[in-house]
Design an enzyme around this catalytic site. Structure first.
Site, mmCIF file in Angstrom:
data_model
loop_
_atom_site.group_PDB
_atom_site.id
_atom_site.type_symbol
_atom_site.label_atom_id
_atom_site.label_comp_id
_atom_site.label_asym_id
_atom_site.label_seq_id
_atom_site.Cartn_x
_atom_site.Cartn_y
_atom_site.Cartn_z
ATOM 1 N N PHE A 161 4.114 1.671 2.455
ATOM 2 C CA PHE A 161 3.355 2.823 1.952
ATOM 3 C C PHE A 161 2.168 2.303 1.154
ATOM 4 O O PHE A 161 2.337 1.646 0.132
ATOM 5 C CB PHE A 161 4.204 3.742 1.072
ATOM 6 C CG PHE A 161 3.431 4.960 0.630
ATOM 7 C CD1 PHE A 161 3.311 6.071 1.463
ATOM 8 C CD2 PHE A 161 2.776 4.984 -0.594
ATOM 9 C CE1 PHE A 161 2.572 7.185 1.078
ATOM 10 C CE2 PHE A 161 2.026 6.098 -0.989
ATOM 11 C CZ PHE A 161 1.930 7.197 -0.150
ATOM 12 N N ASP A 210 0.356 -5.213 -2.861
ATOM 13 C CA ASP A 210 0.210 -3.846 -3.364
ATOM 14 C C ASP A 210 1.321 -3.628 -4.398
ATOM 15 O O ASP A 210 2.468 -3.378 -4.048
ATOM 16 C CB ASP A 210 0.321 -2.851 -2.200
ATOM 17 C CG ASP A 210 0.213 -1.393 -2.673
ATOM 18 O OD1 ASP A 210 0.278 -1.145 -3.891
ATOM 19 O OD2 ASP A 210 0.072 -0.508 -1.801
ATOM 20 N N LYS A 226 -1.228 3.485 -10.678
ATOM 21 C CA LYS A 226 -0.155 4.229 -11.322
ATOM 22 C C LYS A 226 -0.015 3.969 -12.826
ATOM 23 O O LYS A 226 -0.746 4.559 -13.606
ATOM 24 C CB LYS A 226 1.153 4.004 -10.562
ATOM 25 C CG LYS A 226 1.074 4.678 -9.188
ATOM 26 C CD LYS A 226 2.381 4.877 -8.479
ATOM 27 C CE LYS A 226 2.162 5.794 -7.282
ATOM 28 N NZ LYS A 226 2.657 5.277 -6.021
HETATM 29 C C1 LIG Z 1 1.662 5.425 -4.833
HETATM 30 C C2 LIG Z 1 1.312 4.240 -4.018
HETATM 31 C C3 LIG Z 1 0.050 4.111 -3.420
HETATM 32 C C4 LIG Z 1 -0.997 5.197 -3.478
HETATM 33 O O1 LIG Z 1 -1.384 5.528 -4.772
HETATM 34 P P1 LIG Z 1 -2.154 6.919 -5.024
HETATM 35 O O2 LIG Z 1 -2.530 6.877 -6.484
HETATM 36 O O3 LIG Z 1 -1.191 8.024 -4.708
HETATM 37 O O4 LIG Z 1 -3.330 6.934 -4.122
HETATM 38 C C5 LIG Z 1 -0.234 2.941 -2.717
HETATM 39 N N1 LIG Z 1 0.678 1.959 -2.631
HETATM 40 C C6 LIG Z 1 1.898 2.045 -3.185
HETATM 41 C C7 LIG Z 1 2.843 0.915 -3.050
HETATM 42 C C8 LIG Z 1 2.270 3.204 -3.874
HETATM 43 O O5 LIG Z 1 3.507 3.311 -4.386
#
Ligand SMILES: *Cc1c(COP(=O)(O)O)cnc(C)c1O
Length: 403
Positions: free
Chosen positions: A145, A230, A259
């Site tokens: 994701f 990520d 986040k």
């Molecule tokens: C939440 C998340 C995203 C996307 O972040 P947004 O602020 O919702 O755009 C990308 N990568 C990972 C691993 C995430 O958990």
């Protein structure tokens, strides 16, 4: 009481009428929150085990971050990057020092920082590695994701995320998560980067086999491919270390964060790298009107201070151990697997995880399923031992009831 419940129903109906139905939230309408606790419109208290997908690691409305936000909001909030702000340099200094890189590029949402890393990887692939133009590939993993833009879903293996949204951005190659041989076979002279979540959060709290991250790191170095992590969900203490990659002492070439960098107050994200890579971006190559604005910098600096000063990685490590041990010891026939690290805990269930989360909600615990059969428990990292024990005991009762 019925009148108050009417208020919940009224607000849900209003939202459903005027808001796009792109989420399936729990029937909990939050009015205020503090620390690990949420309060609904009826004043009922819930333990937050979602933490806005790890964006509120520091706990809701942390007073120190609130103070930084309000103080900065009275001074200056936005100048755009057409001018320089007095806040940006010190924020960049703090972020790069904490993460261990020369440079950072600030954005707002997580997916924008992923997009930044993709563009930077491709730029490096062409300008440094010498990949022929428009042929660069980025290897990604099944069940990843990385967000919801067209490019991020182009990298996804999830049919639900992709349905009727094509055509997709080319250049992504999918391999099974945790399969080093498949990764080795997928790397070609055109591979610019491997993009990986060190633990897959949305994919179901999938922890790779021990040593996998180190093997990926070694392979990337040997094949001259960038290792891009990520850590938007796993970063800033969630998994019991500052970053999930720290667990295997792996240093990515590009680190993507978001986040919790905004402490739950404000969207702040960034891509980080050392100068030979980040230096490939020249004026005009990339940007964002709100990226690195003074308000974001003030909030993010305070958010980082809280993570460090309150030792949130250490607390996540200790409390996560207690929670995972308690769930395993419950020996419930409904639990197929308990996995995770720190306070990112996934419980794979033999029944619908939503059935469990609905029952937990009745008992004052807000937890969400990720996919049909995985319940994710990820409370704010400021949670104390007493509250962890209540969470574990309530979960065991609910599992016993449903068994
Ligand atoms: C939440 C998340 C995203 C996307 O972040 P947004 O602020 O919702 O755009 C990308 N990568 C990972 C691993 C995430 O958990």
């Amino acid at each position: 009481m019925p009148a108050l419940e009417d208020k919940t129903r009224e607000l849900i109906e209003l939202e459903e009428r005027h808001g796009a139905h792109n989420y399936h939230p729990l029937d909990l309408v939050v009015e205020r929150a503090e620390g690990v606790w949420l309060y609904d419109v009826n004043g009922k208290r819930y333990l937050d085990c979602v933490s806005a997908y790890s964006a509120v690691n520091q706990g809701h409305c942390h007073p120190r971050i609130l103070e930084a936000l309000t103080a900065q909001a009275r001074r200056v909030t936005l100048v755009s990057r057409a001018l320089r702000s007095a806040r940006l340099p010190r924020f960049l200094e703090k972020l790069t020092a904490l993460c261990g890189y020369d440079m950072a590029l600030p954005m707002n949402t997580g997916v924008e920082a992923v997009e930044t890393a993709i563009k930077l990887s491709r730029r490096w692939g062409y300008d440094v590695k010498g990949i022929p133009q428009d042929r660069a590939e980025i290897v990604v993993f099944n069940k990843n994701f990385h967000g919801r833009t067209t490019s991020a879903i182009s990298a996804s293996s999830n049919a639900e995320y992709r349905r009727s949204f094509g055509p997709f951005t080319p250049g992504f190659v999918l391999v099974p998560f945790g399969d080093i041989d498949a990764l080795r076979r997928a790397i070609t002279p055109h591979t610019a980067a491997v993009l990986i979540e060190p633990i897959q959060g949305e994919g179901g709290v999938n922890v790779p086999p021990a040593g996998f991250l180190s093997e990926v790191r070694a392979l990337c170095t040997q094949q001259s491919v960038l290792f891009v992590a990520d850590e938007i969900q796993t970063g800033f203490g969630r998994t019991g270390t500052m970053f999930a990659c720290d667990f295997e002492r792996v240093k990515p070439d590009i680190l993507v964060v978001g986040k919790a960098l905004g402490g739950g107050f404000y969207p702040v994200s960034a891509a980080l790298a050392d100068a030979p890579i980040m230096g490939l971006f020249q004026p005009g190559d990339h940007g964002s009107t709100f990226g690195g604005n003074p308000l974001a910098c003030a909030v993010a600096e305070a958010s980082l201070d809280v993570v460090v000063d309150e030792d949130l990685p250490g607390n996540a490590h200790r409390m996560g151990d207690v929670l995972m041990r308690a769930v395993r010891e419950a020996n419930s026939p409904l639990v197929a697997d308990v996995r995770g690290r720190g306070l990112l805990v996934g419980i794979e269930t033999t029944i619908s995880a939503r059935a469990i989360s609905d029952r937990l909600l009745e008992r004052g615990i807000a937890a969400k399923d990720t996919h049909a059969n995985v319940l994710r428990l990820a409370p704010p990292l400021v949670i104390d031992r007493e509250t962890i024990d209540v969470l574990a005991a309530t979960l065991r009762e609910v599992l016993a009831e449903l068994a």
